[in-house]
Design a protein around this motif. Structure first.
Motif, PDB file in Angstrom:
ATOM      1  N   ARG A 171      57.655  24.908 -32.731  1.00  0.00           N
ATOM      2  CA  ARG A 171      59.028  24.444 -32.522  1.00  0.00           C
ATOM      3  C   ARG A 171      59.377  24.444 -31.040  1.00  0.00           C
ATOM      4  N   ASP A 172      58.733  25.308 -30.275  1.00  0.00           N
ATOM      5  CA  ASP A 172      59.048  25.441 -28.854  1.00  0.00           C
ATOM      6  C   ASP A 172      58.162  24.587 -27.955  1.00  0.00           C
ATOM      7  N   ALA A 173      57.011  24.161 -28.475  1.00  0.00           N
ATOM      8  CA  ALA A 173      56.039  23.518 -27.588  1.00  0.00           C
ATOM      9  C   ALA A 173      55.361  22.301 -28.198  1.00  0.00           C
ATOM     10  N   GLY A 174      55.799  21.857 -29.359  1.00  0.00           N
ATOM     11  CA  GLY A 174      55.154  20.714 -29.983  1.00  0.00           C
ATOM     12  C   GLY A 174      53.687  21.007 -30.261  1.00  0.00           C
ATOM     13  N   SER A 175      52.813  20.040 -29.944  1.00  0.00           N
ATOM     14  CA  SER A 175      51.373  20.217 -30.199  1.00  0.00           C
ATOM     15  C   SER A 175      50.513  19.866 -28.999  1.00  0.00           C
ATOM     16  N   MET A 176      51.135  19.597 -27.849  1.00  0.00           N
ATOM     17  CA  MET A 176      50.375  19.134 -26.695  1.00  0.00           C
ATOM     18  C   MET A 176      49.853  20.324 -25.887  1.00  0.00           C
ATOM     19  N   PHE A 177      48.959  21.055 -26.500  1.00  0.00           N
ATOM     20  CA  PHE A 177      48.375  22.211 -25.816  1.00  0.00           C
ATOM     21  C   PHE A 177      46.957  22.434 -26.304  1.00  0.00           C
ATOM     22  N   PHE A 178      46.155  23.070 -25.438  1.00  0.00           N
ATOM     23  CA  PHE A 178      44.807  23.486 -25.795  1.00  0.00           C
ATOM     24  C   PHE A 178      44.863  24.887 -26.367  1.00  0.00           C
ATOM     25  N   LEU A 179      43.881  25.198 -27.196  1.00  0.00           N
ATOM     26  CA  LEU A 179      43.749  26.538 -27.765  1.00  0.00           C
ATOM     27  C   LEU A 179      42.546  27.248 -27.150  1.00  0.00           C
ATOM     28  N   GLY A 180      42.656  28.549 -27.031  1.00  0.00           N
ATOM     29  CA  GLY A 180      41.546  29.364 -26.569  1.00  0.00           C
ATOM     30  C   GLY A 180      41.571  30.704 -27.277  1.00  0.00           C
ATOM     31  N   GLU A 181      40.435  31.385 -27.302  1.00  0.00           N
ATOM     32  CA  GLU A 181      40.329  32.655 -28.002  1.00  0.00           C
ATOM     33  C   GLU A 181      39.502  33.645 -27.190  1.00  0.00           C
ATOM     34  N   ILE A 182      39.863  34.917 -27.328  1.00  0.00           N
ATOM     35  CA  ILE A 182      39.048  36.010 -26.805  1.00  0.00           C
ATOM     36  C   ILE A 182      38.723  36.931 -27.970  1.00  0.00           C
ATOM     37  N   PHE A 183      37.458  37.011 -28.331  1.00  0.00           N
ATOM     38  CA  PHE A 183      37.012  37.951 -29.353  1.00  0.00           C
ATOM     39  C   PHE A 183      36.793  39.295 -28.659  1.00  0.00           C
ATOM     40  N   VAL A 184      37.495  40.329 -29.112  1.00  0.00           N
ATOM     41  CA  VAL A 184      37.419  41.637 -28.449  1.00  0.00           C
ATOM     42  C   VAL A 184      36.972  42.711 -29.432  1.00  0.00           C
ATOM     43  N   ASP A 185      36.404  43.785 -28.888  1.00  0.00           N
ATOM     44  CA  ASP A 185      35.870  44.857 -29.736  1.00  0.00           C
ATOM     45  C   ASP A 185      36.792  46.071 -29.817  1.00  0.00           C
ATOM     46  N   PHE A 186      38.086  45.856 -29.531  1.00  0.00           N
ATOM     47  CA  PHE A 186      39.051  46.939 -29.705  1.00  0.00           C
ATOM     48  C   PHE A 186      40.233  46.410 -30.518  1.00  0.00           C
ATOM     49  N   PRO A 187      40.948  47.295 -31.227  1.00  0.00           N
ATOM     50  CA  PRO A 187      42.018  46.831 -32.112  1.00  0.00           C
ATOM     51  C   PRO A 187      43.317  46.537 -31.377  1.00  0.00           C
ATOM     52  N   LEU A 188      43.949  45.454 -31.791  1.00  0.00           N
ATOM     53  CA  LEU A 188      45.302  45.131 -31.374  1.00  0.00           C
ATOM     54  C   LEU A 188      46.087  44.774 -32.637  1.00  0.00           C
ATOM     55  N   THR A 189      47.370  45.064 -32.639  1.00  0.00           N
ATOM     56  CA  THR A 189      48.192  44.760 -33.808  1.00  0.00           C
ATOM     57  C   THR A 189      48.401  43.255 -33.916  1.00  0.00           C
ATOM     58  N   PRO A 190      48.044  42.641 -35.043  1.00  0.00           N
ATOM     59  CA  PRO A 190      48.222  41.188 -35.193  1.00  0.00           C
ATOM     60  C   PRO A 190      49.682  40.780 -35.040  1.00  0.00           C
ATOM     61  N   THR A 191      49.909  39.641 -34.414  1.00  0.00           N
ATOM     62  CA  THR A 191      51.254  39.085 -34.306  1.00  0.00           C
ATOM     63  C   THR A 191      51.558  38.264 -35.557  1.00  0.00           C
ATOM     64  N   GLU A 192      52.828  38.103 -35.854  1.00  0.00           N
ATOM     65  CA  GLU A 192      53.245  37.479 -37.111  1.00  0.00           C
ATOM     66  C   GLU A 192      53.128  35.959 -37.058  1.00  0.00           C
ATOM     67  N   PRO A 193      52.655  35.335 -38.146  1.00  0.00           N
ATOM     68  CA  PRO A 193      52.659  33.869 -38.220  1.00  0.00           C
ATOM     69  C   PRO A 193      54.078  33.350 -38.320  1.00  0.00           C
TER      70      PRO A 193
END
Length: 378
Positions: A171-193
């Motif tokens: 809603r804030d940014a439409g769809s004109m963006f690239f996606l990237g990911e960092i796979f990490v070996d330590f826990p972080l609390t998931p953010t809400e969909p």
């Protein structure tokens, strides 16, 4: 590490990411098992076309901890790619390009630097900063570069929802963006969909020139112009050629029609600024590029993913489509450009040139002699 510290870490990671040109950061877990049936069905229907690596990787795409052993969390990022200074009303301006059959249209994302390199390099720089918080840690960065369910991870982590065109939509940014990911070996609390907000709108489905969006959120790549002009190495199916208009690399139609893209963000970094030889250019001029010119003018950009041969193939199709609508003087220019490639070394190019020449029907006297008009009579 307690939840409070994890929350503080995420706030700091987001601040660093913004400095590096990313607009949002989320966190996903690694259990994507609920996405596996849909992935298997999509593959079984053959919607991946000739992207055989998707079959080879199979369910590894939905299993981050198998792809990178030891992965506990996935940090997701999005990076806007509209050129800096993009003015409001850009979707209408981009759609207007489609009404000029003599102009070659290159997808917006492909007009700047190759995003694969830009996003991954900046994710690695972000990891260097994260190391000052977490100490040495195991990680791998991705951006459309490995068997990763990027859109699934992004939607699960709150980057947006899956639009009916299958892309992640915010809603804030439409769809004109690239996606990237960092796979990490330590826990972080998931953010809400986030919840979906397409409602009854089906503009993206209705506008697709080749009918590639076969159901909400489901794309048959074999019919998608982006696939046909980029991923496809062979001939473009004849029945789809007339539907492709003047698209020569990629297609943004389902995005420029989307109402949410009036909120699309411009990039904060110069990497995605438009390179002038690719914007607003006439097809006949682009078709005249020899291989050396092609390599020079696409240096550092994603168009290098296709070679000069496929570049000519794509433009030949667009020229054929332009020929059907051309007046006599323009038809002569198009035919002349095509004839210069009629004996090209590549059978792929020759085939598409022959098809394009046939789109003008029978050649008229004026087509053959554009300088002879009524003013010569008497």
């Amino acid at each position: 590490m307690d939840d409070h510290n994890r929350s503080q870490w995420l706030a700091q990671i987001r601040a660093w990411a913004q400095e590096l040109g990313f607009s949002h950061i989320g966190v996903s877990g690694v259990d994507l098992s609920s996405a596996e049936p849909q992935l298997l069905q999509w593959l079984a229907q053959g919607f991946h076309g000739d992207l055989h690596y998707m079959e080879r990787h199979g369910l590894m795409r939905a299993r981050p901890a198998e792809l990178v052993p030891g992965t506990v969390s996935v940090i997701t990022a999005r990076m806007p790619y509209l050129p800096r200074g993009t003015a409001p009303g850009w979707p209408a301006r981009e759609r207007a390009r489609l009404l000029n059959p003599d102009e070659g249209v290159v997808s917006l994302y492909a007009r700047g630097r190759d995003y694969h390199k830009v996003v991954r390099q900046r994710l690695r720089r972000l990891c260097d900063r994260i190391e000052t918080l977490a100490g040495p840690f195991g990680y791998r960065v991705f951006s459309d570069s490995a068997p990763v369910l990027e859109k699934e991870l992004a939607s699960r982590s709150g980057q947006g929802w899956r639009g009916k065109h299958s892309l992640v939509l915010s809603r804030d940014a439409g769809s004109m963006f690239f996606l990237g990911e960092i796979f990490v070996d330590f826990p972080l609390t998931p953010t809400e969909p986030v919840s979906a907000h397409c409602g009854t709108c089906a503009a993206c489905i209705d506008v697709c020139p080749t009918g590639a969006i076969v159901a909400p959120g489901v794309v048959d790549a074999r019919r998608c112009i982006s696939y046909l002009t980029i991923e496809n190495h062979g001939p473009i199916p004849e029945d789809l050629r007339p539907l492709m208009g003047n698209h020569i690399y990629g297609c943004d139609d389902c995005q420029t029609i989307c109402p949410w893209n009036k909120y699309a963000e411009a990039a904060d970094i110069p990497d995605f600024d438009e390179r002038s030889p690719l914007v607003g250019q006439q097809l006949v001029d682009l078709f005249a590029w020899d291989e050396e010119t092609f390599l020079k003018r696409t240096e550092g950009g994603p168009i290098r993913r296709i070679n000069h041969e496929r570049w000519l193939r794509n433009i030949a199709v667009a020229l054929g489509n332009a020929l059907r609508a051309a007046d006599a003087p323009q038809a002569w220019k198009i035919r002349a450009a095509l004839r210069r490639r009629a004996d090209h070394d590549s059978a792929l190019v020759r085939e598409h040139v022959a098809w394009a020449l046939a789109q003008g029907g029978a050649e008229t006297i004026m087509d053959a002699n554009p300088g002879r008009g009524d003013s010569d009579a008497g």
